[in-house]
Design a protein around this motif. Structure first.
Motif, mmCIF file in Angstrom:
data_model
loop_
_atom_site.group_PDB
_atom_site.id
_atom_site.type_symbol
_atom_site.label_atom_id
_atom_site.label_comp_id
_atom_site.label_asym_id
_atom_site.label_seq_id
_atom_site.Cartn_x
_atom_site.Cartn_y
_atom_site.Cartn_z
ATOM 1 N N ILE A 19 -25.953 43.564 5.412
ATOM 2 C CA ILE A 19 -24.862 43.454 6.392
ATOM 3 C C ILE A 19 -24.272 42.045 6.364
ATOM 4 O O ILE A 19 -23.046 41.875 6.333
ATOM 5 N N PHE A 20 -25.126 41.025 6.372
ATOM 6 C CA PHE A 20 -24.612 39.652 6.331
ATOM 7 C C PHE A 20 -23.802 39.422 5.055
ATOM 8 O O PHE A 20 -22.726 38.812 5.110
ATOM 9 N N ASN A 21 -24.300 39.899 3.927
ATOM 10 C CA ASN A 21 -23.568 39.713 2.670
ATOM 11 C C ASN A 21 -22.197 40.378 2.732
ATOM 12 O O ASN A 21 -21.202 39.814 2.267
ATOM 13 N N ARG A 22 -22.139 41.571 3.310
ATOM 14 C CA ARG A 22 -20.851 42.261 3.422
ATOM 15 C C ARG A 22 -19.915 41.513 4.364
ATOM 16 O O ARG A 22 -18.731 41.329 4.068
ATOM 17 N N LEU A 23 -20.425 41.076 5.504
ATOM 18 C CA LEU A 23 -19.582 40.357 6.464
ATOM 19 C C LEU A 23 -19.026 39.063 5.869
ATOM 20 O O LEU A 23 -17.887 38.680 6.169
ATOM 21 N N LYS A 24 -19.794 38.406 5.010
ATOM 22 C CA LYS A 24 -19.325 37.160 4.383
ATOM 23 C C LYS A 24 -18.200 37.417 3.376
ATOM 24 O O LYS A 24 -17.462 36.500 3.039
ATOM 25 N N GLU A 25 -18.062 38.660 2.920
ATOM 26 C CA GLU A 25 -16.969 39.019 1.998
ATOM 27 C C GLU A 25 -15.645 39.247 2.735
ATOM 28 O O GLU A 25 -14.589 39.259 2.113
ATOM 29 N N LEU A 26 -15.710 39.438 4.037
ATOM 30 C CA LEU A 26 -14.541 39.789 4.835
ATOM 31 C C LEU A 26 -13.909 38.538 5.445
ATOM 32 O O LEU A 26 -14.527 37.473 5.482
ATOM 33 N N PRO A 27 -12.674 38.656 5.945
ATOM 34 C CA PRO A 27 -12.061 37.506 6.627
ATOM 35 C C PRO A 27 -12.968 36.993 7.741
ATOM 36 O O PRO A 27 -13.620 37.768 8.448
ATOM 37 N N LYS A 28 -13.011 35.685 7.882
ATOM 38 C CA LYS A 28 -13.937 35.025 8.810
ATOM 39 C C LYS A 28 -13.805 35.521 10.251
ATOM 40 O O LYS A 28 -14.798 35.641 10.962
ATOM 41 N N ASP A 29 -12.592 35.861 10.685
ATOM 42 C CA ASP A 29 -12.385 36.254 12.074
ATOM 43 C C ASP A 29 -12.918 37.644 12.406
ATOM 44 O O ASP A 29 -13.046 37.995 13.580
ATOM 45 N N VAL A 30 -13.276 38.439 11.402
ATOM 46 C CA VAL A 30 -13.803 39.787 11.636
ATOM 47 C C VAL A 30 -15.084 39.735 12.465
ATOM 48 O O VAL A 30 -15.312 40.599 13.316
ATOM 49 N N TYR A 31 -15.903 38.731 12.261
ATOM 50 C CA TYR A 31 -17.203 38.640 12.925
ATOM 51 C C TYR A 31 -17.066 38.593 14.454
ATOM 52 O O TYR A 31 -17.859 39.208 15.168
ATOM 53 N N HIS A 32 -16.077 37.867 14.961
ATOM 54 C CA HIS A 32 -15.887 37.745 16.413
ATOM 55 C C HIS A 32 -14.730 38.607 16.936
ATOM 56 O O HIS A 32 -14.476 38.617 18.140
ATOM 57 N N GLN A 33 -14.061 39.319 16.054
ATOM 58 C CA GLN A 33 -12.896 40.114 16.455
ATOM 59 C C GLN A 33 -13.274 41.150 17.503
ATOM 60 O O GLN A 33 -14.265 41.871 17.352
ATOM 61 N N GLU A 34 -12.481 41.234 18.554
ATOM 62 C CA GLU A 34 -12.734 42.233 19.592
ATOM 63 C C GLU A 34 -12.300 43.607 19.092
ATOM 64 O O GLU A 34 -11.292 43.736 18.397
ATOM 65 N N VAL A 35 -13.109 44.591 19.427
ATOM 66 C CA VAL A 35 -12.853 45.971 19.023
ATOM 67 C C VAL A 35 -13.284 46.882 20.168
ATOM 68 O O VAL A 35 -14.225 46.563 20.895
ATOM 69 N N GLN A 36 -12.587 47.988 20.325
ATOM 70 C CA GLN A 36 -12.928 48.956 21.367
ATOM 71 C C GLN A 36 -14.080 49.805 20.844
ATOM 72 O O GLN A 36 -13.878 50.739 20.067
ATOM 73 N N SER A 37 -15.298 49.480 21.241
ATOM 74 C CA SER A 37 -16.477 50.175 20.724
ATOM 75 C C SER A 37 -17.625 50.021 21.713
ATOM 76 O O SER A 37 -17.437 49.562 22.834
ATOM 77 N N VAL A 38 -18.801 50.367 21.274
ATOM 78 C CA VAL A 38 -19.998 50.235 22.105
ATOM 79 C C VAL A 38 -20.245 48.772 22.469
ATOM 80 O O VAL A 38 -20.695 48.463 23.568
ATOM 81 N N PHE A 39 -19.974 47.870 21.546
ATOM 82 C CA PHE A 39 -20.055 46.429 21.757
ATOM 83 C C PHE A 39 -18.654 45.857 21.567
ATOM 84 O O PHE A 39 -17.860 46.411 20.806
ATOM 85 N N PRO A 40 -18.351 44.738 22.207
ATOM 86 C CA PRO A 40 -17.006 44.184 22.085
ATOM 87 C C PRO A 40 -16.702 43.508 20.748
ATOM 88 O O PRO A 40 -15.548 43.288 20.414
ATOM 89 N N SER A 41 -17.749 43.181 19.980
ATOM 90 C CA SER A 41 -17.549 42.527 18.687
ATOM 91 C C SER A 41 -18.815 42.688 17.840
ATOM 92 O O SER A 41 -19.896 42.968 18.369
ATOM 93 N N ILE A 42 -18.652 42.479 16.560
ATOM 94 C CA ILE A 42 -19.817 42.521 15.667
ATOM 95 C C ILE A 42 -20.781 41.393 16.021
ATOM 96 O O ILE A 42 -22.004 41.578 15.999
ATOM 97 N N SER A 43 -20.248 40.240 16.406
ATOM 98 C CA SER A 43 -21.132 39.132 16.799
ATOM 99 C C SER A 43 -21.995 39.522 18.005
ATOM 100 O O SER A 43 -23.157 39.117 18.088
ATOM 101 N N SER A 44 -21.455 40.334 18.895
ATOM 102 C CA SER A 44 -22.243 40.800 20.050
ATOM 103 C C SER A 44 -23.358 41.739 19.613
ATOM 104 O O SER A 44 -24.474 41.679 20.146
ATOM 105 N N VAL A 45 -23.068 42.595 18.641
ATOM 106 C CA VAL A 45 -24.106 43.498 18.117
ATOM 107 C C VAL A 45 -25.222 42.682 17.478
ATOM 108 O O VAL A 45 -26.407 42.909 17.746
#
Length: 169
Positions: A19-45
């Motif tokens: 998961i960390f390797n995949r997240l590092k391939e994506l734009p940096k802001d994806v990690y803290h980006q707010e999303v309508q889901s069970v958790f507000p962001s991937i960083s929260s998960v």
């Protein structure tokens, strides 16, 4: 062959690394980006999984469940604010604590009596609870996969079968 609990935790560490390797391939802001889901962001998960894993290793090391829950609450905000690379380092260090603890057979077999503030006493052992820790992480890696899809990105495979295949090479 090593004890199943040790191997299963190794799978958990491997899956988190994927998961960390995949997240590092994506734009940096994806990690803290707010999303309508069970958790507000991937960083929260990731903070939730980390704090849960930290709590359990504390319990396995002789601390009370009450201590583990208070520690998680105390560290929640600062853990959620960590950047991806910092969180990865924290997971790596925590994985080392687990490996050290699980590599000693007496720790695997040690009986535990855990007082859960919400549920009373539970008699169990470390080896019996490792599948719970791993399943919890697996469940939340699924949340991350769904969140990434919502944001328009693919995730990565973290299946136990793939882990066995890769580790068997």
């Amino acid at each position: 062959m090593s004890h199943f609990a040790f191997q299963f935790h190794d799978f958990n560490a491997w899956a988190n690394e994927q998961i960390f390797n995949r997240l590092k391939e994506l734009p940096k802001d994806v990690y803290h980006q707010e999303v309508q889901s069970v958790f507000p962001s991937i960083s929260s998960v990731m903070a939730h999984v980390y704090l849960s894993d930290l709590g359990w290793v504390e319990v396995f090391s002789g601390k009370s469940m009450k201590h583990a829950l208070e520690l998680a609450e105390q560290l929640k905000e600062q853990t959620e604010s960590k950047e991806l690379e910092e969180m990865e380092a924290m997971f790596f260090e925590l994985s080392g604590r687990y490996k050290s603890l699980l590599s000693q057979k007496e720790n695997l077999d040690k009986p535990l009596i855990i007082e859960n503030p919400a549920g009373g006493l539970m008699k169990t052992g470390v080896a019996e609870l490792i599948p719970h820790v791993v399943n919890h992480g697996t469940y939340h890696r699924g949340n991350i996969t769904a969140m990434l899809r919502q944001m328009g990105y693919a995730s990565t495979s973290t299946d136990y079968g793939l882990y066995l295949f890769v580790k068997g090479e």
